[in-house]
Design an enzyme around this catalytic site. Structure first.
Site, mmCIF file in Angstrom:
data_model
loop_
_atom_site.group_PDB
_atom_site.id
_atom_site.type_symbol
_atom_site.label_atom_id
_atom_site.label_comp_id
_atom_site.label_asym_id
_atom_site.label_seq_id
_atom_site.Cartn_x
_atom_site.Cartn_y
_atom_site.Cartn_z
ATOM 1 N N HIS A 236 -7.292 6.541 1.864
ATOM 2 C CA HIS A 236 -5.988 7.092 2.223
ATOM 3 C C HIS A 236 -4.836 6.216 1.727
ATOM 4 O O HIS A 236 -3.884 6.694 1.117
ATOM 5 C CB HIS A 236 -5.841 7.285 3.732
ATOM 6 C CG HIS A 236 -4.415 7.574 4.075
ATOM 7 N ND1 HIS A 236 -3.844 8.822 3.871
ATOM 8 C CD2 HIS A 236 -3.417 6.766 4.510
ATOM 9 C CE1 HIS A 236 -2.556 8.762 4.181
ATOM 10 N NE2 HIS A 236 -2.274 7.525 4.573
ATOM 11 N N ASP B 184 -4.725 -10.117 -14.812
ATOM 12 C CA ASP B 184 -3.770 -11.203 -14.756
ATOM 13 C C ASP B 184 -4.443 -12.416 -15.406
ATOM 14 O O ASP B 184 -5.660 -12.426 -15.618
ATOM 15 C CB ASP B 184 -3.403 -11.486 -13.287
ATOM 16 C CG ASP B 184 -2.119 -12.304 -13.149
ATOM 17 O OD1 ASP B 184 -1.658 -12.499 -12.022
ATOM 18 O OD2 ASP B 184 -1.595 -12.760 -14.189
ATOM 19 N N SER B 185 -3.664 -13.447 -15.706
ATOM 20 C CA SER B 185 -4.230 -14.589 -16.453
ATOM 21 C C SER B 185 -5.070 -15.485 -15.555
ATOM 22 O O SER B 185 -5.916 -16.242 -16.040
ATOM 23 C CB SER B 185 -3.092 -15.415 -17.050
ATOM 24 O OG SER B 185 -2.136 -15.694 -16.033
ATOM 25 N N GLY B 186 -4.835 -15.425 -14.240
ATOM 26 C CA GLY B 186 -5.613 -16.268 -13.332
ATOM 27 C C GLY B 186 -4.845 -17.484 -12.855
ATOM 28 O O GLY B 186 -5.220 -18.102 -11.866
ATOM 29 N N GLY B 187 -3.758 -17.843 -13.538
ATOM 30 C CA GLY B 187 -2.986 -19.017 -13.140
ATOM 31 C C GLY B 187 -2.445 -18.883 -11.729
ATOM 32 O O GLY B 187 -2.526 -19.808 -10.919
ATOM 33 N N PHE B 188 -1.925 -17.732 -11.434
ATOM 34 C CA PHE B 188 -1.360 -17.485 -10.094
ATOM 35 C C PHE B 188 -2.450 -17.642 -9.049
ATOM 36 O O PHE B 188 -2.240 -18.233 -7.993
ATOM 37 C CB PHE B 188 -0.774 -16.078 -10.018
ATOM 38 C CG PHE B 188 -0.105 -15.772 -8.707
ATOM 39 C CD1 PHE B 188 -0.790 -15.094 -7.708
ATOM 40 C CD2 PHE B 188 1.196 -16.178 -8.469
ATOM 41 C CE1 PHE B 188 -0.184 -14.819 -6.492
ATOM 42 C CE2 PHE B 188 1.818 -15.899 -7.253
ATOM 43 C CZ PHE B 188 1.126 -15.218 -6.267
ATOM 44 N N CYS C 168 -0.616 14.506 3.577
ATOM 45 C CA CYS C 168 -1.499 13.892 2.581
ATOM 46 C C CYS C 168 -2.716 14.792 2.363
ATOM 47 O O CYS C 168 -3.284 15.328 3.316
ATOM 48 C CB CYS C 168 -1.953 12.513 3.072
ATOM 49 S SG CYS C 168 -3.104 11.679 1.963
ATOM 50 N N ASP D 285 1.629 -3.773 -8.991
ATOM 51 C CA ASP D 285 0.325 -4.015 -8.354
ATOM 52 C C ASP D 285 0.582 -4.686 -7.017
ATOM 53 O O ASP D 285 1.549 -5.462 -6.880
ATOM 54 C CB ASP D 285 -0.568 -4.913 -9.230
ATOM 55 C CG ASP D 285 -0.332 -6.392 -8.950
ATOM 56 O OD1 ASP D 285 0.648 -6.933 -9.489
ATOM 57 O OD2 ASP D 285 -1.118 -6.988 -8.173
ATOM 58 N N CYS E 54 -7.679 12.508 5.045
ATOM 59 C CA CYS E 54 -6.765 13.348 5.817
ATOM 60 C C CYS E 54 -7.218 14.803 5.877
ATOM 61 O O CYS E 54 -6.908 15.515 6.834
ATOM 62 C CB CYS E 54 -5.357 13.273 5.224
ATOM 63 S SG CYS E 54 -4.614 11.643 5.441
ATOM 64 N N CYS F 134 -5.581 13.694 0.804
ATOM 65 C CA CYS F 134 -6.753 12.877 0.436
ATOM 66 C C CYS F 134 -7.954 13.307 1.265
ATOM 67 O O CYS F 134 -7.844 13.985 2.286
ATOM 68 C CB CYS F 134 -6.436 11.392 0.644
ATOM 69 S SG CYS F 134 -6.642 10.787 2.322
ATOM 70 N N GLY G 49 7.113 -14.546 -10.511
ATOM 71 C CA GLY G 49 7.890 -15.432 -9.660
ATOM 72 C C GLY G 49 8.627 -14.757 -8.528
ATOM 73 O O GLY G 49 9.516 -15.353 -7.914
HETATM 74 C C1 LIG Z 1 1.969 -10.963 -4.102
HETATM 75 N N1 LIG Z 1 3.077 -11.511 -4.838
HETATM 76 C C2 LIG Z 1 2.906 -11.909 -6.108
HETATM 77 N N2 LIG Z 1 1.773 -11.744 -6.824
HETATM 78 C C3 LIG Z 1 2.028 -12.320 -8.033
HETATM 79 C C4 LIG Z 1 1.185 -12.466 -9.143
HETATM 80 C C5 LIG Z 1 -0.214 -11.893 -9.112
HETATM 81 C C6 LIG Z 1 -0.153 -10.391 -9.330
HETATM 82 N N3 LIG Z 1 -1.384 -9.746 -8.812
HETATM 83 C C7 LIG Z 1 -2.591 -10.107 -9.547
HETATM 84 C C8 LIG Z 1 -3.855 -9.658 -8.832
HETATM 85 C C9 LIG Z 1 -3.979 -10.307 -7.456
HETATM 86 C C10 LIG Z 1 -5.290 -9.937 -6.782
HETATM 87 C C11 LIG Z 1 -6.500 -10.149 -7.655
HETATM 88 C C12 LIG Z 1 -6.362 -9.555 -9.033
HETATM 89 C C13 LIG Z 1 -5.059 -9.957 -9.701
HETATM 90 C C14 LIG Z 1 1.695 -13.206 -10.256
HETATM 91 N N4 LIG Z 1 0.889 -13.406 -11.354
HETATM 92 C C15 LIG Z 1 1.343 -14.161 -12.372
HETATM 93 N N5 LIG Z 1 0.562 -14.392 -13.439
HETATM 94 N N6 LIG Z 1 2.605 -14.710 -12.382
HETATM 95 C C16 LIG Z 1 3.472 -14.517 -11.356
HETATM 96 O O1 LIG Z 1 4.603 -15.037 -11.389
HETATM 97 C C17 LIG Z 1 3.015 -13.737 -10.225
HETATM 98 C C18 LIG Z 1 3.841 -13.536 -9.116
HETATM 99 C C19 LIG Z 1 3.340 -12.834 -8.015
HETATM 100 N N7 LIG Z 1 3.874 -12.567 -6.807
HETATM 101 ZN ZN LIG Z 2 -4.574 10.699 3.324
#
Ligand SMILES: CNc1nc2c(CCNCC3CCCCC3)c3nc(N)[nH]c(=O)c3cc2[nH]1
Ligand SMILES: [Zn+2]
Length: 374
Positions: A337, A93-97, A306, A268, A311, A308, A218
């Site tokens: 698991h 992911d870009s890291g912004g979130f 399961c 994810d 299990c 795994c 979002g």
């Molecule tokens: C849990 N809900 C949610 N997650 C969002 C995420 C994060 C997705 N998971 C990334 C991982 C998180 C753990 C560490 C490694 C990266 C979102 N990411 C971005 N860039 N934009 C979203 O609108 C955006 C929207 C999201 N909504």
């Molecule tokens: Zn299992």
């Protein structure tokens, strides 16, 4: 230059697609669940465990790796694949979130998002160009643009302004890494909150720029489940037909099946790994809280359906004991698991789409997880 098609659709069942995504580190069979790595590892399990549970592609964590040990250091060590010894595809992911979810102190402007490290308080600025540079240093196979994810419940005016910034940032990411510039794919992220017209506007702007894949951002940020499902139903099938579609941060077993039936290919979520560590285990019969006294003398496997390692090998009594005793092995066995459950769920969906039986899979999951409904 003629762009090779990185995504092939092999079968359909309604809006659901059975597909294949090609990356520099191998192909990904979709729909796919992507285990989340936090600080350069999927907590409590090693690459061999990940292969054993059927992981194909995992998430790396741009924000954390940039702050520690540093994306330049990772690049000097040969990139993230080499550094963490995972030879399969990696999405970052870009890291912004993460900046928004981990930092109180931050400033959002046209240039980018300014924040203080949660580790040592040092100041940093994530710009579109910077986050592309970080992800190129990490060497991930799929990079995400820098976007603004409006907080759940944001009003329409805020969401409308925000999606404009997200589009301008997406364009700057594309300019920093033009199509065909390398083997890494760059995905756009559709915003627009819970408003169909703003969602369509965001998508049109991103499709006009052109990305190898498109994510729905979002969502799963505190909005009502009914709103998430409404936007999912509206936008899933509208995302570009021949590109991979990624629903970010989702979700529960029922959310994933619902996403698939609305045309989503990639997911994810931290649920399987995080809940493994607090004893909430996902099974074919629903959730099992392994710490409950009823399992003290239960010799049966956690989930008879399961296959795994956990299990196949251990009883519920033993898994409960490890958890109550706070043994480190509890984290590993529970994570093995839960990951297997989420990975098997998407594997079963791939088979169901080929057989035209997605409706039956959805009904089975809805019955096992009644609390997950809208
Ligand atoms: C849990 N809900 C949610 N997650 C969002 C995420 C994060 C997705 N998971 C990334 C991982 C998180 C753990 C560490 C490694 C990266 C979102 N990411 C971005 N860039 N934009 C979203 O609108 C955006 C929207 C999201 N909504
Ligand atoms: Zn299992």
């Amino acid at each position: 230059m003629e762009r090779q098609n990185i995504f092939t659709i092999l079968a359909r069942d309604g809006h659901a697609r059975r597909g294949r995504l090609s990356t520099a580190h191998g192909t990904v069979e979709t729909p796919v669940f992507m285990p989340v790595g936090t600080v350069g590892s999927v907590k409590a399990v090693c690459p061999a465990d990940l292969k054993d549970v059927g992981a194909q592609i995992i998430l790396g964590n741009t924000y954390h790796l940039y702050l520690r040990p540093g994306d330049e250091l990772v690049a000097r060590r040969g990139g993230l694949h080499r550094f963490m010894r995972w030879d399969g595809p990696i999405l970052t992911d870009s890291g912004g979130f993460q900046v928004f979810s981990l930092n109180e102190l931050r400033r959002l402007g046209e240039e980018g998002v300014e924040f203080r490290s949660h580790l040592d308080g040092s100041r940093h600025l994530f710009t579109p160009e910077k986050v592309v540079s970080i992800q190129r240093n990490l060497g991930s196979d799929v990079m995400m643009v820098l976007d603004e994810c409006p907080p759940g419940g944001s009003d329409r005016d805020y969401v409308a302004r925000s999606l404009g910034l997200t589009t301008r940032w997406a364009r700057r990411c594309r300019e920093a890494y033009p199509a065909g510039a390398g083997e890494q794919h760059l995905f756009g992220i559709v915003q627009g909150g819970i408003y169909e017209d703003l969602r369509e506007e965001s998508l049109a702007q991103l499709a006009g720029i052109g990305f190898e894949g498109y994510a729905l951002g979002g969502l799963s940020v505190g909005e009502k489940k009914a709103d998430m499902y409404r936007i999912l139903a509206h936008m899933g099938p509208r995302l570009p037909e021949n590109a991979p579609r990624y629903l970010m941060g989702v979700g529960t077993p029922l959310d994933i099946v619902t996403g698939i039936e609305n045309g989503i290919d990639m997911f994810d979520c931290v649920l399987p790994t995080r809940n493994a560590r607090n004893g909430t285990l996902y099974t074919s019969q629903g959730k099992v809280n392994i710490k409950r006294a009823e399992f003290r003398e239960d010799d049966s496997p956690l989930d008879p359906a399961c296959s795994c390692y956990t299990c196949r090998t251990f009883s519920r009594a033993y898994l409960r004991h490890l958890y109550v005793a706070k043994e480190i092995l509890s984290f590993r066995l529970n994570t093995i698991h839960n990951l297997r459950y989420f990975l098997d769920l998407t594997a079963r969906a791939r088979t169901a789409i080929e057989a035209g039986t997605m409706a039956a899979l959805k009904a089975e999951i809805a019955a096992a997880y009644p609390e997950d409904g809208a």
